[in-house]
Structure formats: structure tokens, C-alpha cells
Design a protein around this motif. Sequence first.
Motif, short mmCIF file in Angstrom:
data_model
loop_
_atom_site.label_atom_id
_atom_site.label_comp_id
_atom_site.label_asym_id
_atom_site.label_seq_id
_atom_site.Cartn_x
_atom_site.Cartn_y
_atom_site.Cartn_z
N THR A 96 8.73 7.21 18.34
CA THR A 96 9.02 7.07 19.18
C THR A 96 9.02 5.35 19.45
N THR A 97 10.59 5.62 20.54
CA THR A 97 11.00 4.00 21.93
C THR A 97 11.51 4.85 22.79
N LEU A 98 11.15 4.09 23.71
CA LEU A 98 11.15 4.90 24.80
C LEU A 98 12.10 4.37 25.13
N ARG A 99 13.16 3.12 25.33
CA ARG A 99 14.25 2.96 25.99
C ARG A 99 15.70 3.80 25.71
N ALA A 100 15.25 4.38 25.19
CA ALA A 100 16.58 5.25 23.98
C ALA A 100 16.30 6.54 24.46
N ARG A 101 15.04 6.69 25.46
CA ARG A 101 15.04 8.48 25.89
C ARG A 101 16.04 8.89 26.57
N PRO A 102 16.80 10.14 26.57
CA PRO A 102 17.14 10.62 27.90
C PRO A 102 16.59 10.39 29.50
N ALA A 103 17.44 9.91 30.52
CA ALA A 103 17.13 9.91 31.31
C ALA A 103 15.89 11.37 32.05
N ALA A 104 16.28 12.19 31.92
CA ALA A 104 15.73 13.92 31.98
C ALA A 104 14.08 13.33 30.79
N GLN A 105 13.73 12.76 30.12
CA GLN A 105 12.39 12.68 29.85
C GLN A 105 11.86 11.49 29.80
N LYS A 106 12.79 10.40 30.74
CA LYS A 106 11.78 9.57 30.92
C LYS A 106 11.41 10.13 32.74
N ALA A 107 12.85 10.79 33.00
CA ALA A 107 11.74 10.99 34.52
C ALA A 107 10.55 11.84 34.30
N ALA A 108 10.39 12.27 33.35
CA ALA A 108 9.80 13.53 33.51
C ALA A 108 8.28 12.79 32.61
N ILE A 109 8.36 11.26 31.74
CA ILE A 109 7.11 10.93 32.07
C ILE A 109 6.92 10.33 33.02
N VAL A 110 7.79 8.99 33.27
CA VAL A 110 7.29 9.28 35.21
C VAL A 110 6.89 9.89 36.27
N ALA A 111 7.12 11.21 36.52
CA ALA A 111 6.65 11.83 37.09
C ALA A 111 4.67 12.32 36.61
N ALA A 112 4.61 12.39 35.11
CA ALA A 112 3.30 12.36 34.93
C ALA A 112 2.76 11.51 34.67
N VAL A 113 3.18 10.22 34.92
CA VAL A 113 1.60 8.66 34.62
C VAL A 113 1.67 9.07 36.20
#
Length: 338
Positions: free
Chosen positions: A270-287
Motif C-alpha cells: 500500500t501507499t498512504l498518500r494516494a488513498r482516497p480522502a475517505a480512507q485517510k479519514a477512516a485511518i486517522v479516526a482509528a489512530v
Amino acid sequence: MRAITIPTPGGPEAFVVDDVPVPAVPAGSVLVRVHTAGINRADVLQRKGFYDPPAGSTRIPGLEVSGTITELGEGVEGWNVGDRVAALLTGGGYAEYVDVPAGQLLPVPENLSLEDAAALPEVLCTVYSNVFMGARLQPGEWLLVHGGGSGIGTAAIQLAKHFGAKVAVTVGSERKAQFCRDLGADAVINYRDEDFVERIEEITAADAEAAGRTPGANVVFDIIGAKYLERNIKALAHDGRLAIIGLQGGVKAEINLNELMRARKTVMATTLRARPAAQKAAIVAAVSQDVWPAVADGTIRPIIHSVHPLAEAGPSQELLENGESIGKVLLSVSEENA
């Protein structure tokens, strides 16, 4: 505002401090006055012309910052002007201001300075999304981390220990080996004179026998890519998972599918930068839910090698390129609101 631009890709001199417009704030986003920005290998690759930003995003480098909210976009709730935040970005961090989707913000705890906070978003989101959300590392399992002294590596050690796993790391010097031991690594492998496949089997043998499973790492967290692919697969125990996040050792290699099938091994990349905004938001919420409380109480801490002025963005990246740094290298953008 001041920002780093890249008129022509190349060496450290390719970075230019320029005057550019302050970004507009779209609906659902906030404007952050940047205090400190984190340096990542993706920024190095972008400077060299090897890693273009996703389509439609800013060409200013920088994937994480800390700072203070100065403006709220339409529809943003739960945040206020003046809030201290850390932010995961698609780009734009090497600048005095950056617009950030509200879902990619983390509140900076009272016990943490803005400088320290800038060292956390990218590494914690990368490690947690790959090692725990993707590769499903469990308490009592063994994690093998390549590059234990890096920003990613030092975060992976802390997260693995916090969640009850055991961790082995590869390093290239005794200086980094001792640092990783002090940080909590259960085992350290010097890749310059040890075979990490043989060593991880030896290191995990007793635990594997007690648990009735094969020796090897349950999860391998890799920044090297093609060069290590065959050996990483061999280093996995049965049912092991390989998570690849970097390509420092190349992009193409062969996989023995029989090795994967007979031992039920999994390869993910995976790469983190290219993920859609919704996926990044889900990761940030989990963190925010699962990791950030440990940051707030000091259990998980930022590991910072050095901090440099924004104008020294190019030379400071050389610390990552030559392997000198342990932990994160940061850029100081503003001294306000520390």
C-alpha cells in the motif's frame, strides 16, 4: 506565504523557497498555520522527480504538519479557530499555511509541543493502517520491521509493544541497534552481517514451539520492496502476512506462488498518500481512537533526530538519504503558538 517549490527536479538544491498564494479553504476543510513539518522519503522522491503528487493536489511537498487552525471551511464541525492540531496531508506541508480535510486532523494533547506533534501523523497512520488494520498483528505474535531506526521503524516498535506483540528489527549499525533495544525491541538483526531469514527463525523458535506453530515472523513490515521480496516471504511463519510500504530496493521481483499457497502466506502493498480522502479519514479516526490516548499519556512518544529551518529542506533530507538519522527529521516553519 513562504513555501518550498520544485521548479526543476533534482538534488537538494532543487528546493526553492518561494512566495505563493495562501490556499483557499474548501468545504469540509480547515486552514492550518504550519508550525512544524515532517520530512518523509516520499518528499525526497518527489524532489527528484520520481513521485508526482496525486492528480489535482498541490505540488508543494510535505505529508504531515503540526500547527494552529486559522480558518474553518463550510460545514466543518468539532473544530475551532485556535485549536492546536497535527495533520496527515496529501501534500503542501512545506509551507506557512496548508488546507486540510477535517477528517485528517488530530488534536495535539496538552503534554505535547507542536514540534513533537509534527513527528507523528505519517508514521502512526502508516504503521497502524498496515500492521494492525491490514496485516492484523495480534498480541503475542512476532513482527519483523526493516529499518528499525527510521521514523517508521521507531513508531512500529512502540506500537507493537503497546499492543502486546513482540518485535524484531533490522538495522545497519550498532548505534541504531542499541537505540532500538532501548526503545523496546525484543531482538535486533544487523543486516550487514546477519541473514535476517535465519535469525528470525532462531529468534521465534521457542515461542513457535510453545504455541504449536512454525517459526518465523507473523508479520513482516517492509520498506525495501523487490530486493527483499523472496527473503521476506521465507521469513514468514505459516499464515504470515507481508506488508510492503516502500520500494527502496526496486519495484519488480518474482514470487513463488507455491510458497504462498502451501503455507497460507499473504503479501499486501500500500501507499498512504494516494488513498482516497475517505480512507485517510477512516485511518486517522482509528489512530485517534486506538493510538492517540497512548500519545496523550506519554506511552508512545515522538522520536526526533533533528529540526531544521524551512530554507534547509534540501540539505536536511540528506539525513534520510544517507541513513544517519534515527527517528524523524523535521522542518521548523513558524515559532508562533508553540
